[in-house]
Design a protein around this motif. Structure first.
Motif, short mmCIF file in Angstrom:
data_model
loop_
_atom_site.label_atom_id
_atom_site.label_comp_id
_atom_site.label_asym_id
_atom_site.label_seq_id
_atom_site.Cartn_x
_atom_site.Cartn_y
_atom_site.Cartn_z
N SER A 189 11.21 -2.13 7.99
CA SER A 189 9.87 -2.16 7.38
C SER A 189 9.24 -3.50 7.69
O SER A 189 9.91 -4.54 7.59
N GLU A 193 3.45 -8.45 2.85
CA GLU A 193 3.28 -8.15 1.43
C GLU A 193 4.50 -7.47 0.81
O GLU A 193 4.55 -7.25 -0.39
N ASP A 208 8.84 -2.25 -1.08
CA ASP A 208 9.08 -1.46 0.14
C ASP A 208 9.46 -0.03 -0.24
O ASP A 208 10.47 0.21 -0.88
N ILE A 209 8.64 0.90 0.16
CA ILE A 209 8.87 2.32 -0.13
C ILE A 209 9.45 3.01 1.11
O ILE A 209 10.28 3.91 1.02
N ASN A 210 9.00 2.57 2.27
CA ASN A 210 9.32 3.31 3.50
C ASN A 210 10.79 3.29 3.88
O ASN A 210 11.32 4.27 4.40
N GLY A 257 4.85 0.25 9.67
CA GLY A 257 3.88 -0.82 9.41
C GLY A 257 3.53 -1.50 10.72
O GLY A 257 4.31 -1.51 11.67
N GLY A 258 2.32 -2.01 10.78
CA GLY A 258 1.92 -2.82 11.94
C GLY A 258 1.80 -2.06 13.24
O GLY A 258 1.86 -2.65 14.31
N GLY A 307 2.15 2.42 8.35
CA GLY A 307 2.76 1.83 7.16
C GLY A 307 2.59 2.67 5.91
O GLY A 307 3.48 2.70 5.06
N HIS A 308 1.48 3.37 5.81
CA HIS A 308 1.31 4.16 4.60
C HIS A 308 2.34 5.27 4.56
O HIS A 308 2.50 6.04 5.52
P1 AMP Z 1 0.08 -1.01 8.05
O1 AMP Z 1 0.39 0.20 8.83
O2 AMP Z 1 1.02 -2.14 8.25
O3 AMP Z 1 -1.37 -1.41 8.30
O4 AMP Z 1 0.18 -0.61 6.51
C1 AMP Z 1 -0.68 0.35 5.92
C2 AMP Z 1 -0.51 0.34 4.43
O5 AMP Z 1 0.80 0.73 4.08
C3 AMP Z 1 -0.68 -1.02 3.79
O6 AMP Z 1 -1.33 -0.82 2.55
C4 AMP Z 1 0.71 -1.52 3.57
O7 AMP Z 1 0.82 -2.41 2.48
C5 AMP Z 1 1.44 -0.25 3.26
N1 AMP Z 1 2.84 -0.34 3.68
C6 AMP Z 1 3.29 -0.70 4.90
N2 AMP Z 1 4.64 -0.67 4.94
C7 AMP Z 1 5.04 -0.28 3.71
C8 AMP Z 1 6.31 -0.08 3.12
N3 AMP Z 1 7.44 -0.26 3.80
N4 AMP Z 1 6.36 0.34 1.83
C9 AMP Z 1 5.22 0.52 1.13
N5 AMP Z 1 4.00 0.36 1.63
C10 AMP Z 1 3.89 -0.07 2.91
#
Ligand code: AMP
Ligand code: MG
Length: 422
Positions: A189, A193, A208-210, A257-258, A307-308
């Motif tokens: 992950s 944040e 961290d949920i993912n 994420g990212g 990430g979502h």
């Molecule tokens: P990103 O794809 O990095 O732009 O993340 C999109 C959204 O998902 C953002 O609100 C992140 O905070 C949330 N997010 C990303 N990774 C995780 C994770 N492992 N667990 C929970 N929420 C996440």
């Protein structure tokens, strides 16, 4: 800011997965075989059952000795003895006009061809029995090899082993099976944040949920998940995490994420810079899940997932699951599909495939399943818990009208309330 590589369709993305060959095979004892996928066809090394067996308690007879008998004119047979359970049928020779006491599963004496149920017999004394109904040859008997002949195909290659399959293998004396290795999947992950679930978040941090969700999805489709934890949004830390995954060694890496095209999104760059690694896809024309990346190093697949968590789940079911099933040697993605009608209009746009989370309900009149979207703002979690599956809106449609029929992918391992018939 860099744009998406090139948006491709799910079909094109799935085509890329052909480049990853199934994993090597190994032999496991039956006790470890549940859910594994057969690497070879299994044929029966012997006939099952190995001898003709009774399917009822009663009397083993020659059918012709019972022809024409009835309640009023029973056939009178001499009891030659009893076939005890576990004893060979050849231990008792049956002459014309004789019967042998037999129990369900007992071996038929070689001269007998059928069994009269005990309900249709009347024992006069130790040596004599009246038969009140005629039987035909083969009645109440399983023939030698009737279940499986010697060399018959029992299970096909690519079949996922269920409890009953394992039992049948035991029954024909096969005690181990050749299966594909389970895919080992590293999970990373990324996000500045993120903190582990056991920690108390400071303002601005989220748990961290993912890692938990993706690990469970991997295990659910037969893989072995190795969660490597959280990395910050730093290309160096991300590269380091990818190298850790390679050292496991992993067969696939899921980095969530990212994966998009923002200033803080480094997944693409990290994959592209990893030694001997080729980026195969960046961007899929689906919603949710557009920012999905696929890269390949030798036979190891690197996925960059949104990430979502709601989006990551959709991408897992559509694009990751087929790879893991393929690596494991399975013939399909293991998802069940049903047809349902929409309870309301659902908008979409041409050129993009939509996967709408829906709750399913069985209607009695007319008998059909309705699919109700469980909408919520992007980022909300509770629609995930309420959904039973994903309704597909195809690429070439502008959306669905109320009452229109569509295909729904069912989340595995879950039986929606009121959907008893599926
Ligand atoms: P990103 O794809 O990095 O732009 O993340 C999109 C959204 O998902 C953002 O609100 C992140 O905070 C949330 N997010 C990303 N990774 C995780 C994770 N492992 N667990 C929970 N929420 C996440
Ligand atoms: Mg992020």
């Amino acid at each position: 800011m860099q744009g998406f590589f090139q948006l491709i369709s799910t079909a094109e993305f799935l085509g890329l997965l052909d480049r990853f060959p199934p994993l090597a095979t190994e032999r496991v004892p039956l006790a470890r075989g549940l859910g594994r996928i057969l690497a070879d066809e299994v044929t029966s090394p012997e006939a099952l059952p190995p001898f003709a067996r009774a399917t009822m308690d009663g009397f083993a007879v020659r059918a012709r000795d019972t022809f024409g008998c009835s309640d009023s004119e029973p056939a009178l047979l001499t009891i030659a003895g009893e076939i005890a359970m576990g004893r060979a049928g050849s231990e008792l020779a049956l002459l014309p006009g004789q019967a042998a006491t037999i129990w369900t599963g007992g071996a038929l004496p070689s001269q007998a061809d059928s069994v009269v149920m005990v309900e249709y017999s009347h024992r006069l004394d130790e040596r004599t029995v009246e038969i009140q109904r005629p039987v035909a040859p083969g009645d109440n008997v399983i023939r030698e090899g009737e279940d499986y002949a010697h060399d018959a195909v029992v299970l096909r290659r690519g079949h996922q082993l269920r409890p009953q399959d394992l039992g049948v293998l035991a029954g024909i004396g096969i005690t181990s099976v050749a299966v594909h290795r389970r895919p080992r999947v590293a999970i990373i992950s990324t996000g500045d944040e993120l903190i582990p679930p056991e920690r108390q978040p400071a303002p601005g941090q989220i748990r961290d949920i993912n890692s938990t969700t993706l690990a469970a999805l991997v295990e659910e489709c037969g893989g072995e998940a190795v969660a490597l934890g959280i990395t910050s949004d730093s290309p160096e830390e991300l590269s380091e995490a990818c190298r850790k995954a390679l050292a496991l060694p992993a067969d696939a890496v899921l980095l969530s994420g990212g994966s998009s095209v923002g200033r803080r999104d480094f997944t693409l760059e990290v994959f592209a810079r990893l030694e001997h690694t080729e980026v195969l896809a960046h961007g899929v024309s689906i919603r949710p899940g557009k920012p999905t990346i696929l890269a390949r190093r030798d036979n190891i697949a690197f996925f960059g997932l949104p990430g979502h968590v709601g989006s990551a789940i959709v991408v897992f079911h559509l694009l990751v699951r087929p790879l893991l099933r393929r690596l494991a040697g399975a013939a399909d993605d293991g998802l069940r599909r049903i047809r349902a009608v929409t309870s309301e209009q659902i908008p979409s746009v041409v050129g993009r495939e939509d996967y709408v989370r829906v709750a399913l309900h069985q209607e009695d009149a007319p008998r059909r399943v309705t699919a109700t979207p469980v909408y919520g703002k992007s980022g909300l979690l509770n629609p995930l818990v309420r959904a039973d599956g994903l309704l597909i809106i195809k690429r070439d449609t502008e959306g669905l009208d109320e009452g229109e029929e569509a295909e729904v992918l069912l989340f595995p391992g879950h039986h929606p309330a009121g959907l008893a018939t599926y």
